[in-house]
Write a protein that holds these residues in place. Sequence first.
Motif, PDB file in Angstrom:
ATOM      1  N   UNK A  96       0.823  -1.210   0.000  1.00 21.23           N
ATOM      2  CA  UNK A  96       0.000   0.000   0.000  1.00 21.23           C
ATOM      3  C   UNK A  96       0.859   1.263   0.000  1.00 21.23           C
ATOM      4  N   UNK A  97       1.947   1.238   0.751  1.00 17.89           N
ATOM      5  CA  UNK A  97       2.845   2.398   0.794  1.00 17.89           C
ATOM      6  C   UNK A  97       3.494   2.614  -0.571  1.00 17.89           C
ATOM      7  N   UNK A  98       3.830   1.531  -1.258  1.00 15.82           N
ATOM      8  CA  UNK A  98       4.441   1.649  -2.582  1.00 15.82           C
ATOM      9  C   UNK A  98       3.444   2.216  -3.598  1.00 15.82           C
ATOM     10  N   UNK A 149      13.758  16.965  -8.343  1.00 15.60           N
ATOM     11  CA  UNK A 149      15.044  16.287  -8.489  1.00 15.60           C
ATOM     12  C   UNK A 149      15.578  15.847  -7.135  1.00 15.60           C
ATOM     13  N   UNK A 150      15.410  16.679  -6.135  1.00 17.04           N
ATOM     14  CA  UNK A 150      15.857  16.323  -4.796  1.00 17.04           C
ATOM     15  C   UNK A 150      15.128  15.085  -4.283  1.00 17.04           C
ATOM     16  N   UNK A 151      13.843  14.980  -4.590  1.00 14.50           N
ATOM     17  CA  UNK A 151      13.050  13.864  -4.082  1.00 14.50           C
ATOM     18  C   UNK A 151      13.193  12.602  -4.920  1.00 14.50           C
ATOM     19  N   UNK A 152      13.177  12.732  -6.264  1.00 14.20           N
ATOM     20  CA  UNK A 152      13.137  11.554  -7.129  1.00 14.20           C
ATOM     21  C   UNK A 152      14.394  11.360  -7.974  1.00 14.20           C
ATOM     22  N   UNK A 153      15.290  12.321  -7.977  1.00 14.73           N
ATOM     23  CA  UNK A 153      16.483  12.222  -8.817  1.00 14.73           C
ATOM     24  C   UNK A 153      17.423  11.110  -8.372  1.00 14.73           C
ATOM     25  N   UNK A 154      18.172  10.544  -9.293  1.00 14.37           N
ATOM     26  CA  UNK A 154      19.182   9.503  -9.042  1.00 14.37           C
ATOM     27  C   UNK A 154      18.592   8.215  -8.466  1.00 14.37           C
ATOM     28  N   UNK A 155      17.318   7.964  -8.656  1.00 16.81           N
ATOM     29  CA  UNK A 155      16.731   6.725  -8.149  1.00 16.81           C
ATOM     30  C   UNK A 155      16.642   5.644  -9.232  1.00 16.81           C
ATOM     31  N   UNK A 156      16.714   6.021 -10.470  1.00 17.79           N
ATOM     32  CA  UNK A 156      16.617   5.037 -11.539  1.00 17.79           C
ATOM     33  C   UNK A 156      15.179   4.827 -11.975  1.00 17.79           C
ATOM     34  N   UNK A 157      15.013   3.944 -12.953  1.00 20.79           N
ATOM     35  CA  UNK A 157      13.691   3.755 -13.550  1.00 20.79           C
ATOM     36  C   UNK A 157      12.788   2.870 -12.698  1.00 20.79           C
ATOM     37  N   UNK A 158      13.305   1.826 -12.119  1.00 22.99           N
ATOM     38  CA  UNK A 158      12.464   0.874 -11.404  1.00 22.99           C
ATOM     39  C   UNK A 158      12.483   1.057  -9.910  1.00 22.99           C
ATOM     40  N   UNK A 159      12.487   2.255  -9.431  1.00 16.79           N
ATOM     41  CA  UNK A 159      12.577   2.466  -7.986  1.00 16.79           C
ATOM     42  C   UNK A 159      11.211   2.356  -7.327  1.00 16.79           C
ATOM     43  N   UNK A 160      11.236   2.142  -6.028  1.00 17.24           N
ATOM     44  CA  UNK A 160      10.003   2.066  -5.256  1.00 17.24           C
ATOM     45  C   UNK A 160      10.152   2.922  -4.008  1.00 17.24           C
ATOM     46  N   UNK A 161       9.219   2.801  -3.094  1.00 16.93           N
ATOM     47  CA  UNK A 161       9.236   3.677  -1.922  1.00 16.93           C
ATOM     48  C   UNK A 161      10.400   3.354  -0.978  1.00 16.93           C
TER      49      UNK A 161
END
Length: 187
Positions: A96-98, A149-161
Motif C-alpha cells: 500500500x505504501x508503494x 530532483x531532490x526527491x526523485x532524482x538519481x533513483x533510476x527507472x524501477x525504484x520504489x518507496x
Amino acid sequence: SNIGSSLVNLNVILLNLEDNYYYSVASAQRKMPNPKRAEEYVTDVYEFLVDKPVTFFRNTIDGIRKQNKPAYYHRQYSRVPTIDQCYTDDLMCFYEADVQYKRDRTVDDQIVRLLQRKMTECEVREGDNAVLNCQEAIRIHTKAIDLYTLKYGDLGAGHNCRDALMKQKRRMLEERRGASRAQGSLE
C-alpha cells in the motif's frame, strides 16, 4: 306620398343596412388581433417550439445536478501509512505504501509538467520580454524542478518507496554530518 314615404323608408333601411355593415366591419376589426409581420410569427413559433422546451429541460437537469453534486470530479484515495510507519513483517502495508508513493510521484510529475507548460505559454506570449515578464513563472518552475530532483532524482527507472526512503535517510545523515562539521569548525 306613398312612394315618397316608401323611398324614405327605403333610404332609412339602406342607411340602417349601411350602418350595420360598418358596425359589423368595425366590430369584426376590433375582435380580430392586429396582424403581425412574418418575423414576429417565426419568432413566436421558434420560442414556443424550441426555446421553451430546451430551457425547461436544461433547468430540470441543472436542478438534478445541483442535488446530486459530487464533492470532487476525480477519485480520492484515502492516505495510507508511509513505509517508515509500517512494521517490518507487514507486506500488505509495504504494498500500500508503494502504491501511494507511485500515485504521489505521478501527481508530482503532473504538477511539474503543468508549471512547465505555464512557463512556456508565458514565454511564447511575451516573446522578447519574457525574461522580464515571466520571472515569477520561471522561478516557480525552477523551484519545482529542484524539489522534484531532490526527491526523485538519481533513483533510476524501477525504484520504489524503499529506494526513496533510503535516499531520504542518506540525505538526512549527510546534512547532520555537514551541520556537525560546521559546528566543529566554529569552535
